[in-house]
Scaffold this motif. Structure first.
Motif, PDB file in Angstrom:
ATOM      1  N   LEU A   1       0.903  -1.269  -0.010  1.00 10.00           N
ATOM      2  CA  LEU A   1      -0.095  -0.023   0.073  1.00 10.00           C
ATOM      3  C   LEU A   1       0.799   1.215  -0.060  1.00 10.00           C
ATOM      4  O   LEU A   1       0.602   2.305  -0.783  1.00 10.00           O
ATOM      5  CB  LEU A   1      -0.983  -0.095   1.207  1.00 10.00           C
ATOM      6  N   VAL A   2       1.792   1.322   0.760  1.00 12.57           N
ATOM      7  CA  VAL A   2       2.666   2.591   1.073  1.00 12.57           C
ATOM      8  C   VAL A   2       3.788   2.789   0.004  1.00 12.57           C
ATOM      9  O   VAL A   2       4.053   3.848  -0.525  1.00 12.57           O
ATOM     10  CB  VAL A   2       3.218   2.378   2.532  1.00 12.57           C
ATOM     11  N   VAL A   3       4.550   1.608  -0.300  1.00 12.07           N
ATOM     12  CA  VAL A   3       5.542   1.619  -1.178  1.00 12.07           C
ATOM     13  C   VAL A   3       5.107   2.411  -2.565  1.00 12.07           C
ATOM     14  O   VAL A   3       5.855   3.269  -2.893  1.00 12.07           O
ATOM     15  CB  VAL A   3       6.277   0.561  -1.241  1.00 12.07           C
ATOM     16  N   PRO A   4       4.143   1.756  -3.103  1.00  8.98           N
ATOM     17  CA  PRO A   4       3.775   2.457  -4.613  1.00  8.98           C
ATOM     18  C   PRO A   4       3.649   3.867  -4.394  1.00  8.98           C
ATOM     19  O   PRO A   4       3.826   4.697  -5.302  1.00  8.98           O
ATOM     20  CB  PRO A   4       2.565   1.541  -4.989  1.00  8.98           C
ATOM     21  N   HIS A   5       2.863   4.162  -3.308  1.00  6.46           N
ATOM     22  CA  HIS A   5       2.320   5.758  -3.164  1.00  6.46           C
ATOM     23  C   HIS A   5       3.561   6.586  -2.924  1.00  6.46           C
ATOM     24  O   HIS A   5       3.627   7.604  -3.543  1.00  6.46           O
ATOM     25  CB  HIS A   5       1.630   5.784  -2.131  1.00  6.46           C
ATOM     26  N   VAL A   6       4.651   6.032  -2.109  1.00  2.00           N
ATOM     27  CA  VAL A   6       5.984   7.041  -2.126  1.00  2.00           C
ATOM     28  C   VAL A   6       6.722   7.248  -3.326  1.00  2.00           C
ATOM     29  O   VAL A   6       7.170   8.191  -3.743  1.00  2.00           O
ATOM     30  CB  VAL A   6       6.721   6.141  -0.888  1.00  2.00           C
ATOM     31  N   VAL A   7       6.807   5.996  -3.850  1.00  2.00           N
ATOM     32  CA  VAL A   7       7.520   6.056  -5.202  1.00  2.00           C
ATOM     33  C   VAL A   7       6.861   6.760  -6.268  1.00  2.00           C
ATOM     34  O   VAL A   7       7.374   7.869  -6.994  1.00  2.00           O
ATOM     35  CB  VAL A   7       7.791   4.558  -5.881  1.00  2.00           C
ATOM     36  N   ARG A   8       5.544   7.006  -6.381  1.00  2.00           N
ATOM     37  CA  ARG A   8       4.724   7.562  -7.309  1.00  2.00           C
ATOM     38  C   ARG A   8       4.864   8.862  -6.901  1.00  2.00           C
ATOM     39  O   ARG A   8       5.002   9.997  -8.045  1.00  2.00           O
ATOM     40  CB  ARG A   8       3.354   7.157  -7.363  1.00  2.00           C
ATOM     41  N   MET A   9       4.804   9.450  -5.704  1.00  2.00           N
ATOM     42  CA  MET A   9       4.998  10.889  -5.372  1.00  2.00           C
ATOM     43  C   MET A   9       6.260  11.396  -5.589  1.00  2.00           C
ATOM     44  O   MET A   9       6.251  12.514  -6.262  1.00  2.00           O
ATOM     45  CB  MET A   9       4.834  10.924  -3.654  1.00  2.00           C
ATOM     46  N   LEU A  10       7.396  10.839  -5.869  1.00  2.00           N
ATOM     47  CA  LEU A  10       8.713  11.068  -5.917  1.00  2.00           C
ATOM     48  C   LEU A  10       9.034  11.261  -7.544  1.00  2.00           C
ATOM     49  O   LEU A  10       9.555  11.765  -7.958  1.00  2.00           O
ATOM     50  CB  LEU A  10       9.695  10.401  -5.383  1.00  2.00           C
ATOM     51  N   PHE A  11       8.736   9.925  -8.084  1.00  2.00           N
ATOM     52  CA  PHE A  11       9.051   9.743  -9.608  1.00  2.00           C
ATOM     53  C   PHE A  11       7.660   9.775 -10.459  1.00  2.00           C
ATOM     54  O   PHE A  11       7.991   9.711 -11.766  1.00  2.00           O
ATOM     55  CB  PHE A  11       9.642   8.495  -9.667  1.00  2.00           C
ATOM     56  N   GLY A  12       6.655  10.048 -10.290  1.00  2.00           N
ATOM     57  CA  GLY A  12       5.319  10.131 -11.058  1.00  2.00           C
ATOM     58  C   GLY A  12       4.825   8.702 -11.232  1.00  2.00           C
ATOM     59  O   GLY A  12       4.954   7.842 -10.783  1.00  2.00           O
ATOM     60  N   THR A  13       3.708   8.937 -12.241  1.00  2.00           N
ATOM     61  CA  THR A  13       2.786   7.826 -12.255  1.00  2.00           C
ATOM     62  C   THR A  13       3.056   6.935 -13.459  1.00  2.00           C
ATOM     63  O   THR A  13       2.468   5.831 -13.707  1.00  2.00           O
ATOM     64  CB  THR A  13       1.419   8.271 -12.392  1.00  2.00           C
ATOM     65  N   ASP A  14       4.237   7.066 -14.084  1.00  2.00           N
ATOM     66  CA  ASP A  14       4.455   6.282 -15.480  1.00  2.00           C
ATOM     67  C   ASP A  14       4.974   4.883 -14.839  1.00  2.00           C
ATOM     68  O   ASP A  14       6.219   4.734 -14.208  1.00  2.00           O
ATOM     69  CB  ASP A  14       5.631   6.922 -16.209  1.00  2.00           C
TER      70      ASP A  14
ATOM     71  N   ALA B   1       1.360   2.724   8.570  1.00  2.00           N
ATOM     72  CA  ALA B   1       0.083   3.592   8.717  1.00  2.00           C
ATOM     73  C   ALA B   1       0.371   4.982   8.957  1.00  2.00           C
ATOM     74  O   ALA B   1      -0.304   5.902   8.357  1.00  2.00           O
ATOM     75  CB  ALA B   1      -0.602   3.050   9.960  1.00  2.00           C
ATOM     76  N   PRO B   2       1.434   5.575   9.694  1.00  2.00           N
ATOM     77  CA  PRO B   2       1.551   7.020   9.875  1.00  2.00           C
ATOM     78  C   PRO B   2       2.037   7.612   8.502  1.00  2.00           C
ATOM     79  O   PRO B   2       1.766   8.713   8.038  1.00  2.00           O
ATOM     80  CB  PRO B   2       2.776   7.006  10.767  1.00  2.00           C
ATOM     81  N   VAL B   3       2.999   6.613   7.570  1.00  2.00           N
ATOM     82  CA  VAL B   3       3.328   7.457   6.385  1.00  2.00           C
ATOM     83  C   VAL B   3       2.180   7.532   5.383  1.00  2.00           C
ATOM     84  O   VAL B   3       2.427   8.483   4.714  1.00  2.00           O
ATOM     85  CB  VAL B   3       4.513   6.455   5.824  1.00  2.00           C
ATOM     86  N   PHE B   4       1.335   6.527   5.422  1.00  2.00           N
ATOM     87  CA  PHE B   4       0.217   6.703   4.612  1.00  2.00           C
ATOM     88  C   PHE B   4      -0.617   7.793   5.043  1.00  2.00           C
ATOM     89  O   PHE B   4      -0.968   8.619   4.107  1.00  2.00           O
ATOM     90  CB  PHE B   4      -0.459   5.249   4.554  1.00  2.00           C
TER      91      PHE B   4
END
Length: 358
Positions: A283-296, A339-342
């Motif tokens: 749940l969290v890892v994809p969101h962190v990566v998406r936030m930094l590097f975009g949605t491609d 949970a806190p990161v999300f």
């Protein structure tokens, strides 16, 4: 942030993460009840790889049977490799699920996979189902339970027409509730305290049962899954845009969605078989990566895989050292950290799932 989303930023991040993974394996193996110097860990790994790949003779002081060799090669390194491969699988499945169901709250377990795995493990522990499978009965039954629920979700979502993200979510939620109810019923009716405690510990996730044969299976699954989802990057990008947009481009997402769902269910089932239920990684890892590097997804897939492997690897280290004399279940720690990161990600006004802002 714009620099990270450039091609140079992506390649630099990919190189750093790819180099950090093997370095982390050696460094993390030095942590434990009895700390070991990193150079000794490196020496054991070097000689053991030389023995396996080049048929070299290991010097007596580093040979199997010595304390340092057995601690590094037979105890610590197997569970670290398992942590990395499970982290890769869960992160990739999270990336896929969030695109397949177009939901930022999706993770590998959202479609009832965890509940199916829990039911399978409960039946194995409390009722002896699958006892003929021997010591792997609990893990295999959990895998079969996860796979059966995944197939049932696809079947139900396709009733009355093609599966859609909403139908997949509804079918998964319903089956998750049913499996959870059956698991609780079995525990309530037949579970002695010791057996019920074993089920509870398994559902918290653990890497303690790691072994090289299991790692070989998980490494193959992680590599194949990475290659598969990389090949589906364009389809995953279109899933975020929606079926109508995809149809205007001449792409039918139905088969691609089912293929990604099947692959994610298979990878999650193997992860559950090897390590129990470990939440929040996908749940969290994809969101962190998406936030930094975009949605491609051409960038999101490899970066999420490496980040997930590193995250779970170091989470396992913390589980072994945070409580002196005991080991914290890794699922508890990932939830405490995730949970806190999300929640922080949700509170960021500039971050939007599927968008380009960050």
């Amino acid at each position: 942030m714009r620099a990270l989303r450039s091609r140079t930023g992506f390649l630099l991040a990919l190189g750093v993460l790819a180099a950090a993974l093997p370095v982390s394996l050696a460094v993390a193996a030095s942590f434990g009840t009895n700390a070991l110097p990193v150079d000794q860990v490196y020496t054991v790994i070097r000689w053991e790889l030389g023995r396996l790949l080049l048929d070299q003779t290991i010097p007596a002081q580093w040979a199997p049977g010595t304390a340092v060799h057995d601690v590094v090669w037979l105890i610590r390194l197997p569970r670290l490799v398992l942590a990395a491969t499970v982290g890769v699988c869960l992160s990739l499945c999270g990336v896929a699920m969030q695109a397949v169901v177009q939901n930022p709250l999706a993770d590998p377990y959202i479609l009832g996979i965890s509940s199916g795995a829990s039911l399978g493990a409960t039946l194995a522990v409390l009722l002896g189902v699958g006892a003929a499978l021997g010591q792997n009965a609990v893990g295999v039954m959990a895998f079969l339970g996860a796979l059966a629920v995944s197939c049932a979700v696809v079947f139900l979502a396709n009733l009355g027409g093609r599966a859609s993200p909403v139908k997949l979510l509804l079918a998964g939620s319903a089956l998750s509730a049913v499996c959870g109810a059956f698991s609780n019923f079995v525990v309530y009716q037949t579970g002695p305290d010791q057996a019920a405690s074993q089920v509870m510990r398994w559902t918290m996730g653990s890497l303690a049962a790691a072994s090289w044969p299991v790692n070989g299976v998980m490494l193959g699954i992680a590599l194949l899954g990475t290659v598969f989802f990389l090949s589906q990057s364009r389809g995953l990008n279109l899933m975020l845009l929606g079926d109508e947009t995809a149809r205007t481009l001449g792409v039918d997402l139905h088969r691609r969605r089912l293929a990604c769902l099947a692959a994610a269910a298979l990878m999650t089932g193997f992860a559950v078989w090897a390590a129990g239920i470990i939440g929040f990684v996908g749940l969290v890892v994809p969101h962190v990566v998406r936030m930094l590097f975009g949605t491609d997804h051409r960038r999101l897939v490899p970066l999420s895989a490496l980040t997930g492997g590193l995250f779970l690897l170091w989470a396992d280290v913390l589980c072994r050292v945070i409580l002196p004399g005991s080991e914290l279940p890794v699922g508890i720690l990932t939830s405490m950290l995730g949970a806190p990161v999300f929640l922080w990600l949700m509170a960021r006004g500039r971050y939007h799932f599927g968008g380009g802002a960050a």
